[in-house]
Design a protein around this motif. Sequence first.
Motif, PDB file in Angstrom:
ATOM      1  N   SER A  36      41.631  19.363   7.241  1.00  0.00           N
ATOM      2  CA  SER A  36      42.809  19.421   6.375  1.00  0.00           C
ATOM      3  C   SER A  36      43.255  18.048   5.887  1.00  0.00           C
ATOM      4  O   SER A  36      43.896  17.942   4.830  1.00  0.00           O
ATOM      5  N   LEU A  37      42.903  16.991   6.616  1.00  0.00           N
ATOM      6  CA  LEU A  37      43.350  15.641   6.256  1.00  0.00           C
ATOM      7  C   LEU A  37      42.186  14.720   5.889  1.00  0.00           C
ATOM      8  O   LEU A  37      42.352  13.501   5.871  1.00  0.00           O
ATOM      9  N   ALA A  38      41.032  15.275   5.590  1.00  0.00           N
ATOM     10  CA  ALA A  38      39.864  14.453   5.261  1.00  0.00           C
ATOM     11  C   ALA A  38      40.182  13.507   4.107  1.00  0.00           C
ATOM     12  O   ALA A  38      40.775  13.893   3.101  1.00  0.00           O
ATOM     13  N   GLY A  39      39.807  12.246   4.284  1.00  0.00           N
ATOM     14  CA  GLY A  39      40.062  11.227   3.285  1.00  0.00           C
ATOM     15  C   GLY A  39      41.370  10.491   3.472  1.00  0.00           C
ATOM     16  O   GLY A  39      41.590   9.451   2.852  1.00  0.00           O
ATOM     17  N   ARG A  40      42.243  11.014   4.308  1.00  0.00           N
ATOM     18  CA  ARG A  40      43.520  10.354   4.561  1.00  0.00           C
ATOM     19  C   ARG A  40      43.421   9.450   5.783  1.00  0.00           C
ATOM     20  O   ARG A  40      42.621   9.677   6.687  1.00  0.00           O
ATOM     21  N   ARG A  41      44.260   8.439   5.796  1.00  0.00           N
ATOM     22  CA  ARG A  41      44.262   7.504   6.909  1.00  0.00           C
ATOM     23  C   ARG A  41      44.761   8.181   8.188  1.00  0.00           C
ATOM     24  O   ARG A  41      45.655   9.038   8.165  1.00  0.00           O
ATOM     25  N   VAL A  42      44.185   7.758   9.294  1.00  0.00           N
ATOM     26  CA  VAL A  42      44.579   8.281  10.597  1.00  0.00           C
ATOM     27  C   VAL A  42      46.042   7.971  10.908  1.00  0.00           C
ATOM     28  O   VAL A  42      46.729   8.763  11.563  1.00  0.00           O
ATOM     29  N   ASP A  43      46.543   6.830  10.440  1.00  0.00           N
ATOM     30  CA  ASP A  43      47.920   6.466  10.759  1.00  0.00           C
ATOM     31  C   ASP A  43      48.945   7.185   9.885  1.00  0.00           C
ATOM     32  O   ASP A  43      50.136   6.878   9.965  1.00  0.00           O
ATOM     33  N   GLY A  44      48.487   8.168   9.087  1.00  0.00           N
ATOM     34  CA  GLY A  44      49.432   9.022   8.365  1.00  0.00           C
ATOM     35  C   GLY A  44      50.102  10.011   9.302  1.00  0.00           C
ATOM     36  O   GLY A  44      51.321   9.932   9.538  1.00  0.00           O
ATOM     37  N   PRO A  45      49.353  10.944   9.895  1.00  0.00           N
ATOM     38  CA  PRO A  45      49.970  11.868  10.856  1.00  0.00           C
ATOM     39  C   PRO A  45      50.332  11.201  12.184  1.00  0.00           C
ATOM     40  O   PRO A  45      51.102  11.764  12.956  1.00  0.00           O
ATOM     41  N   HIS A  46      49.765  10.017  12.436  1.00  0.00           N
ATOM     42  CA  HIS A  46      50.045   9.303  13.687  1.00  0.00           C
ATOM     43  C   HIS A  46      50.625   7.923  13.350  1.00  0.00           C
ATOM     44  O   HIS A  46      49.949   6.892  13.486  1.00  0.00           O
ATOM     45  N   PRO A  47      51.883   7.880  12.926  1.00  0.00           N
ATOM     46  CA  PRO A  47      52.447   6.608  12.447  1.00  0.00           C
ATOM     47  C   PRO A  47      52.554   5.537  13.512  1.00  0.00           C
ATOM     48  O   PRO A  47      52.679   4.351  13.186  1.00  0.00           O
ATOM     49  N   ASN A  48      52.500   5.927  14.782  1.00  0.00           N
ATOM     50  CA  ASN A  48      52.505   4.924  15.854  1.00  0.00           C
ATOM     51  C   ASN A  48      51.255   4.073  15.853  1.00  0.00           C
ATOM     52  O   ASN A  48      51.211   3.027  16.506  1.00  0.00           O
ATOM     53  N   LEU A  49      50.214   4.491  15.111  1.00  0.00           N
ATOM     54  CA  LEU A  49      48.955   3.750  15.065  1.00  0.00           C
ATOM     55  C   LEU A  49      48.890   2.762  13.901  1.00  0.00           C
ATOM     56  O   LEU A  49      47.845   2.140  13.680  1.00  0.00           O
ATOM     57  N   THR A  53      44.519   0.524  13.310  1.00  0.00           N
ATOM     58  CA  THR A  53      43.248   1.061  12.840  1.00  0.00           C
ATOM     59  C   THR A  53      43.286   1.294  11.337  1.00  0.00           C
ATOM     60  O   THR A  53      44.346   1.588  10.767  1.00  0.00           O
ATOM     61  N   ASP A  54      42.128   1.146  10.708  1.00  0.00           N
ATOM     62  CA  ASP A  54      41.961   1.481   9.295  1.00  0.00           C
ATOM     63  C   ASP A  54      41.136   2.759   9.120  1.00  0.00           C
ATOM     64  O   ASP A  54      40.701   3.073   8.004  1.00  0.00           O
ATOM     65  N   LEU A  55      40.918   3.497  10.198  1.00  0.00           N
ATOM     66  CA  LEU A  55      40.119   4.715  10.123  1.00  0.00           C
ATOM     67  C   LEU A  55      40.738   5.734   9.175  1.00  0.00           C
ATOM     68  O   LEU A  55      41.964   5.853   9.071  1.00  0.00           O
ATOM     69  N   THR A  56      39.875   6.466   8.497  1.00  0.00           N
ATOM     70  CA  THR A  56      40.294   7.640   7.745  1.00  0.00           C
ATOM     71  C   THR A  56      39.593   8.862   8.322  1.00  0.00           C
ATOM     72  O   THR A  56      38.483   8.774   8.850  1.00  0.00           O
ATOM     73  N   PHE A  57      40.247  10.012   8.230  1.00  0.00           N
ATOM     74  CA  PHE A  57      39.647  11.243   8.719  1.00  0.00           C
ATOM     75  C   PHE A  57      38.472  11.652   7.839  1.00  0.00           C
ATOM     76  O   PHE A  57      38.495  11.453   6.618  1.00  0.00           O
ATOM     77  N   VAL A  58      37.458  12.224   8.474  1.00  0.00           N
ATOM     78  CA  VAL A  58      36.340  12.823   7.743  1.00  0.00           C
ATOM     79  C   VAL A  58      36.288  14.306   8.080  1.00  0.00           C
ATOM     80  O   VAL A  58      36.877  14.759   9.063  1.00  0.00           O
TER      81      VAL A  58
END
Length: 344
Positions: A36-49, A53-58
Motif C-alpha cells: 500500500s505504501l510502495a514508493g513512499r519513504r519509510v519515515d512517512g508512517p514511522h515519523p520517529n525514524l 534512514t532514506d529507505l523507501t518501501f517496495v
Amino acid sequence: MLRVAVAGGAGYIGGELLRLLLGHPRVDVALATSDSLAGRRVDGPHPNLRGRTDLTFVRHGELADRQGSYDVLFLALPHKKTMGAMAGYLDLARTVIDLSGDFRLRDPEVYARYYGTAHTAPELLGGFTTGLPEQHRDALRTSDRISVPGCMATAGMLAVQPLADAGLLDGEVTVDARTGSSGSGVSAGEANLHAERSGAMRLFAPAGHRHEAEVAQASGLPVRMTATGVEAVRGVQVLCGVRLAGGAGGSEVRAAYRKAYEGERFVRLVAYRRGAYRLPEPKILSGSNYCDVGFAVGDGGRATLVGALDNLVKGGAGNAVQCLNVRFGWPEDTGLEFFGLHPN
C-alpha cells in the motif's frame, strides 16, 4: 554486517522492527516492504525514524526478485496469510523470523480451532523454534526458522512457566490479559477509533483468546484466557490465577522465579510489599525489551502471577531482535539497551 529485510514494514510491529534494526550495530536494513505504501519513504508512517534512514518501501513481490540478497528475513505480516507463502519465504534468506501467529502452534488442529481456518502448511509447523530465548535459548542458537510468540502469550509464559516447571501448579490456569490499542494494529476497525476506545475497558475476548493455546502448549496445563482493551497505547499486563500444589507458598514461588531468571537480561522479578510499582506495570516498560514478573499469594493455596511488557517490543519486535542476537552469537542486549522511561 548481516543484511536483513522486513516484510510488512508499514505496521506498528514492522515500524518497531525498523526502529530497532536501524540502531543495531551488526545489521544493515536492506529492504522494507509494503504494497500500500510502495514508493513512499519509510519515515512517512514511522515519523520517529526521520533522519535515521532514506529507505523507501517496495512492493512485497520484490522480495522474490532479490532472492539471495538477505541473510535474515523478518516477517511482520498478517495472521492466516503468512502460512501459504512460507515455503517461498524460506528460499529467500538463510534465517527467517516470523512474527505472525501462523507457526506458533505445533498442532494444526489446535491452530484451526483458534484461528478459524485450516493450516495450509502443516508440514512446516514442526520446523519452527519458539522465539522466546528465556525458554528456548539452546535451540535458537542453531535455528533458522523462528516463530515469535504473541505479546500476551509471552507475558503469560514468562509468568507461568517457572512454576509449572517446578511442579508448583495444580489444575487450570486462568489468564486475565489487558492490552493497549497498538495491539490492534494500524488497520484496526471502528471499535478502535479514539472516540470509541477512549475511557473504555473493552472485553473483546471474553473466552478462548488465541494466545491461551500458546500458554497451554508451553506449560502443559489447561489455560483459559480473557482479554480486555484498555486506554493505554502500548503495554500488556496479564494476571494469571493459579492453584499452588503441595502446600507451596510465597517462599517457594519466589525461589522458583529466582532460579528460572537468575542471570536473565530481560526478565526481572518485581514483587514488593509497598510502593506504586510493587508489582509489574507496563507503563514503565514502554520502549524497552523487559518483561517484569511478580506474584501475590492468597488464602486457600491460590496465587496471582503477574507479567507485564511492551507489546511491540518484548511482546514482538524486541523479542525477534533478541532471537537474532542469540542465533548469531551476539550479546542478547545488542540493539536493545533502552530500559524505559519514568515518569511516562
